[in-house]
Design a protein around this motif. Structure first.
Motif, PDB file in Angstrom:
ATOM      1  N   CYS A  12       0.836  -1.207   0.000  1.00  0.00           N
ATOM      2  CA  CYS A  12       0.000   0.000   0.000  1.00  0.00           C
ATOM      3  C   CYS A  12       0.871   1.258   0.000  1.00  0.00           C
ATOM      4  O   CYS A  12       2.073   1.187   0.225  1.00  0.00           O
ATOM      5  CB  CYS A  12      -0.968  -0.001   1.173  1.00  0.00           C
ATOM      6  SG  CYS A  12      -0.215   0.004   2.796  1.00  0.00           S
ATOM      7  N   ASP A  13       0.214   2.379  -0.243  1.00  0.00           N
ATOM      8  CA  ASP A  13       0.916   3.652  -0.401  1.00  0.00           C
ATOM      9  C   ASP A  13       0.898   4.514   0.854  1.00  0.00           C
ATOM     10  O   ASP A  13       1.122   5.711   0.771  1.00  0.00           O
ATOM     11  CB  ASP A  13       0.269   4.463  -1.534  1.00  0.00           C
ATOM     12  CG  ASP A  13       0.322   3.724  -2.844  1.00  0.00           C
ATOM     13  OD1 ASP A  13       1.293   2.995  -3.076  1.00  0.00           O
ATOM     14  OD2 ASP A  13      -0.623   3.878  -3.639  1.00  0.00           O
ATOM     15  N   ILE A  14       0.571   3.948   1.970  1.00  0.00           N
ATOM     16  CA  ILE A  14       0.452   4.758   3.182  1.00  0.00           C
ATOM     17  C   ILE A  14       1.438   4.292   4.249  1.00  0.00           C
ATOM     18  O   ILE A  14       1.980   3.195   4.188  1.00  0.00           O
ATOM     19  CB  ILE A  14      -0.993   4.738   3.744  1.00  0.00           C
ATOM     20  CG1 ILE A  14      -1.458   3.313   4.025  1.00  0.00           C
ATOM     21  CG2 ILE A  14      -1.965   5.389   2.800  1.00  0.00           C
ATOM     22  CD1 ILE A  14      -1.251   2.912   5.435  1.00  0.00           C
ATOM     23  N   THR A  15       1.640   5.170   5.229  1.00  0.00           N
ATOM     24  CA  THR A  15       2.445   4.873   6.408  1.00  0.00           C
ATOM     25  C   THR A  15       1.598   5.196   7.627  1.00  0.00           C
ATOM     26  O   THR A  15       0.865   6.188   7.633  1.00  0.00           O
ATOM     27  CB  THR A  15       3.721   5.747   6.428  1.00  0.00           C
ATOM     28  OG1 THR A  15       4.514   5.429   5.282  1.00  0.00           O
ATOM     29  CG2 THR A  15       4.544   5.515   7.684  1.00  0.00           C
ATOM     30  N   LEU A  16       1.675   4.365   8.634  1.00  0.00           N
ATOM     31  CA  LEU A  16       1.087   4.669   9.930  1.00  0.00           C
ATOM     32  C   LEU A  16       2.240   5.035  10.847  1.00  0.00           C
ATOM     33  O   LEU A  16       3.131   4.227  11.091  1.00  0.00           O
ATOM     34  CB  LEU A  16       0.338   3.461  10.509  1.00  0.00           C
ATOM     35  CG  LEU A  16      -0.921   3.028   9.782  1.00  0.00           C
ATOM     36  CD1 LEU A  16      -1.522   1.788  10.456  1.00  0.00           C
ATOM     37  CD2 LEU A  16      -1.942   4.145   9.753  1.00  0.00           C
ATOM     38  N   ARG A  17       2.233   6.281  11.327  1.00  0.00           N
ATOM     39  CA  ARG A  17       3.304   6.778  12.183  1.00  0.00           C
ATOM     40  C   ARG A  17       2.753   7.042  13.571  1.00  0.00           C
ATOM     41  O   ARG A  17       1.755   7.753  13.729  1.00  0.00           O
ATOM     42  CB  ARG A  17       3.897   8.067  11.594  1.00  0.00           C
ATOM     43  CG  ARG A  17       4.985   8.690  12.453  1.00  0.00           C
ATOM     44  CD  ARG A  17       5.500   9.987  11.876  1.00  0.00           C
ATOM     45  NE  ARG A  17       4.492  10.976  11.522  1.00  0.00           N
ATOM     46  CZ  ARG A  17       3.852  11.748  12.408  1.00  0.00           C
ATOM     47  NH1 ARG A  17       4.059  11.628  13.703  1.00  0.00           N
ATOM     48  NH2 ARG A  17       2.964  12.653  11.984  1.00  0.00           N
ATOM     49  N   ALA A  18       3.385   6.462  14.587  1.00  0.00           N
ATOM     50  CA  ALA A  18       2.953   6.696  15.969  1.00  0.00           C
ATOM     51  C   ALA A  18       2.978   8.192  16.258  1.00  0.00           C
ATOM     52  O   ALA A  18       3.908   8.897  15.849  1.00  0.00           O
ATOM     53  CB  ALA A  18       3.859   5.942  16.943  1.00  0.00           C
ATOM     54  N   ILE A  66      -0.793   8.558  13.012  1.00  0.00           N
ATOM     55  CA  ILE A  66      -1.102   9.489  11.941  1.00  0.00           C
ATOM     56  C   ILE A  66      -1.031   8.677  10.647  1.00  0.00           C
ATOM     57  O   ILE A  66      -0.077   7.918  10.426  1.00  0.00           O
ATOM     58  CB  ILE A  66      -0.080  10.656  11.886  1.00  0.00           C
ATOM     59  CG1 ILE A  66      -0.157  11.492  13.163  1.00  0.00           C
ATOM     60  CG2 ILE A  66      -0.305  11.514  10.641  1.00  0.00           C
ATOM     61  CD1 ILE A  66      -1.479  12.218  13.385  1.00  0.00           C
ATOM     62  N   VAL A  67      -2.036   8.826   9.804  1.00  0.00           N
ATOM     63  CA  VAL A  67      -2.038   8.180   8.491  1.00  0.00           C
ATOM     64  C   VAL A  67      -1.381   9.158   7.521  1.00  0.00           C
ATOM     65  O   VAL A  67      -1.831  10.294   7.374  1.00  0.00           O
ATOM     66  CB  VAL A  67      -3.475   7.851   8.032  1.00  0.00           C
ATOM     67  CG1 VAL A  67      -3.457   7.215   6.644  1.00  0.00           C
ATOM     68  CG2 VAL A  67      -4.180   6.951   9.042  1.00  0.00           C
ATOM     69  N   GLU A  68      -0.305   8.707   6.900  1.00  0.00           N
ATOM     70  CA  GLU A  68       0.422   9.544   5.945  1.00  0.00           C
ATOM     71  C   GLU A  68       0.351   8.927   4.561  1.00  0.00           C
ATOM     72  O   GLU A  68       0.487   7.715   4.395  1.00  0.00           O
ATOM     73  CB  GLU A  68       1.887   9.697   6.353  1.00  0.00           C
ATOM     74  CG  GLU A  68       2.075  10.435   7.663  1.00  0.00           C
ATOM     75  CD  GLU A  68       3.525  10.569   8.087  1.00  0.00           C
ATOM     76  OE1 GLU A  68       3.805  11.500   8.859  1.00  0.00           O
ATOM     77  OE2 GLU A  68       4.365   9.745   7.657  1.00  0.00           O
ATOM     78  N   CYS A  69       0.110   9.789   3.581  1.00  0.00           N
ATOM     79  CA  CYS A  69       0.067   9.390   2.173  1.00  0.00           C
ATOM     80  C   CYS A  69       0.904  10.406   1.408  1.00  0.00           C
ATOM     81  O   CYS A  69       0.655  11.609   1.525  1.00  0.00           O
ATOM     82  CB  CYS A  69      -1.377   9.382   1.683  1.00  0.00           C
ATOM     83  SG  CYS A  69      -1.567   8.893  -0.031  1.00  0.00           S
ATOM     84  N   LEU A  98      -6.708  13.624  -0.794  1.00  0.00           N
ATOM     85  CA  LEU A  98      -5.476  12.868  -1.037  1.00  0.00           C
ATOM     86  C   LEU A  98      -5.705  11.377  -0.798  1.00  0.00           C
ATOM     87  O   LEU A  98      -6.394  10.992   0.137  1.00  0.00           O
ATOM     88  CB  LEU A  98      -4.355  13.340  -0.105  1.00  0.00           C
ATOM     89  CG  LEU A  98      -3.804  14.726  -0.349  1.00  0.00           C
ATOM     90  CD1 LEU A  98      -2.799  15.100   0.731  1.00  0.00           C
ATOM     91  CD2 LEU A  98      -3.142  14.807  -1.714  1.00  0.00           C
ATOM     92  N   GLY A  99      -5.106  10.572  -1.624  1.00  0.00           N
ATOM     93  CA  GLY A  99      -5.060   9.142  -1.376  1.00  0.00           C
ATOM     94  C   GLY A  99      -6.400   8.433  -1.394  1.00  0.00           C
ATOM     95  O   GLY A  99      -6.846   7.949  -0.367  1.00  0.00           O
ATOM     96  N   LYS A 100      -7.027   8.342  -2.560  1.00  0.00           N
ATOM     97  CA  LYS A 100      -8.286   7.600  -2.652  1.00  0.00           C
ATOM     98  C   LYS A 100      -8.063   6.172  -2.156  1.00  0.00           C
ATOM     99  O   LYS A 100      -7.170   5.476  -2.606  1.00  0.00           O
ATOM    100  CB  LYS A 100      -8.783   7.589  -4.099  1.00  0.00           C
ATOM    101  CG  LYS A 100     -10.098   6.860  -4.264  1.00  0.00           C
ATOM    102  CD  LYS A 100     -10.719   7.135  -5.607  1.00  0.00           C
ATOM    103  CE  LYS A 100     -11.940   6.301  -5.880  1.00  0.00           C
ATOM    104  NZ  LYS A 100     -12.883   6.169  -4.811  1.00  0.00           N
ATOM    105  N   GLY A 101      -8.866   5.757  -1.208  1.00  0.00           N
ATOM    106  CA  GLY A 101      -8.735   4.420  -0.628  1.00  0.00           C
ATOM    107  C   GLY A 101      -7.659   4.309   0.437  1.00  0.00           C
ATOM    108  O   GLY A 101      -7.429   3.234   0.988  1.00  0.00           O
ATOM    109  N   ALA A 102      -6.996   5.412   0.754  1.00  0.00           N
ATOM    110  CA  ALA A 102      -5.875   5.368   1.701  1.00  0.00           C
ATOM    111  C   ALA A 102      -6.317   4.948   3.104  1.00  0.00           C
ATOM    112  O   ALA A 102      -5.598   4.221   3.789  1.00  0.00           O
ATOM    113  CB  ALA A 102      -5.168   6.715   1.755  1.00  0.00           C
ATOM    114  N   GLN A 105      -6.672   1.270   3.161  1.00  0.00           N
ATOM    115  CA  GLN A 105      -5.331   0.676   3.208  1.00  0.00           C
ATOM    116  C   GLN A 105      -4.759   0.778   4.618  1.00  0.00           C
ATOM    117  O   GLN A 105      -4.145  -0.172   5.129  1.00  0.00           O
ATOM    118  CB  GLN A 105      -4.396   1.383   2.233  1.00  0.00           C
ATOM    119  CG  GLN A 105      -4.671   1.132   0.785  1.00  0.00           C
ATOM    120  CD  GLN A 105      -3.687   1.898  -0.101  1.00  0.00           C
ATOM    121  OE1 GLN A 105      -2.528   2.102   0.252  1.00  0.00           O
ATOM    122  NE2 GLN A 105      -4.156   2.319  -1.258  1.00  0.00           N
ATOM    123  N   ALA A 106      -4.953   1.938   5.248  1.00  0.00           N
ATOM    124  CA  ALA A 106      -4.428   2.148   6.601  1.00  0.00           C
ATOM    125  C   ALA A 106      -5.091   1.196   7.591  1.00  0.00           C
ATOM    126  O   ALA A 106      -4.413   0.627   8.456  1.00  0.00           O
ATOM    127  CB  ALA A 106      -4.646   3.601   7.020  1.00  0.00           C
TER     128      ALA A 106
END
Length: 172
Positions: A12-18, A66-69, A98-102, A105-106
């Motif tokens: 996927c194109d996202i990052t989960l950052r604490a 935080i969900v980052e795209c 930003l980020g359709k479907g993100a 994915q997250a």
């Protein structure tokens, strides 16, 4: 000191950052903007947000991300361990542009992490009036109990596809 890390997946194109303290104002603004979708519907002040964060830091099994795209913060989501299950909470899509479907994915990344490191019993409590109820259903959650103002939902493993992920240590 709470562990600082991020979750990524090649799927996927996202990052989960604490979250860190520098995220508090965004979290407060997002929660206030979407407050009617949540159990606590009052306006949150900066002082209340800071108090929440200080308490959050003391809870060992409470995680907020935080969900980052594409290096942009587009929302947040968290979970806490309650008894033997994980309770998904504070899922907020702050940037729909930003980020359709993100966010889907997250959620998939978050649930894969929870299942790998904590428990496969993953739930969410969703207000009956929250439009995200249908989104949870689309993302492999099913209603397991109904109450006066909310439903309890549980991840259905027969409909869920686990993703591979990496846990990366980050700086505070």
């Amino acid at each position: 000191m709470r562990e600082s890390f991020a979750l990524t997946s090649p799927e996927c194109d996202i990052t989960l950052r604490a979250i860190t303290e520098s995220d508090l104002e965004n979290l407060r603004v997002w929660k206030n903007a979407h407050r009617f979708a949540f159990f606590y519907q009052e306006i949150i002040t900066p002082e209340q947000q800071q108090e929440w964060f200080q308490n959050y830091l003391t809870r060992a099994h409470d995680y907020m991300f935080i969900v980052e795209c594409t290096d942009e913060s587009i929302g947040c989501m968290g979970f806490r361990l309650i008894e033997q299950y994980a309770d998904i909470y504070n899922v907020i899509r702050a940037r729909a542009d930003l980020g359709k479907g993100a966010m889907s994915q997250a959620l998939r990344l978050l649930c894969s992490f929870i299942a790998a490191d904590f428990t496969r019993d993953i739930r969410a409590r969703v207000l009956l009036t929250n439009p995200a109820r249908a989104w949870y259903q689309k993302n492999a959650f099913a209603e397991m109990a109904s109450h006066d103002t909310y439903v309890e939902m549980q991840l259905e493993w027969s409909r869920f596809r686990v993703c591979s992920f990496r846990k990366i240590q980050t700086r505070r």
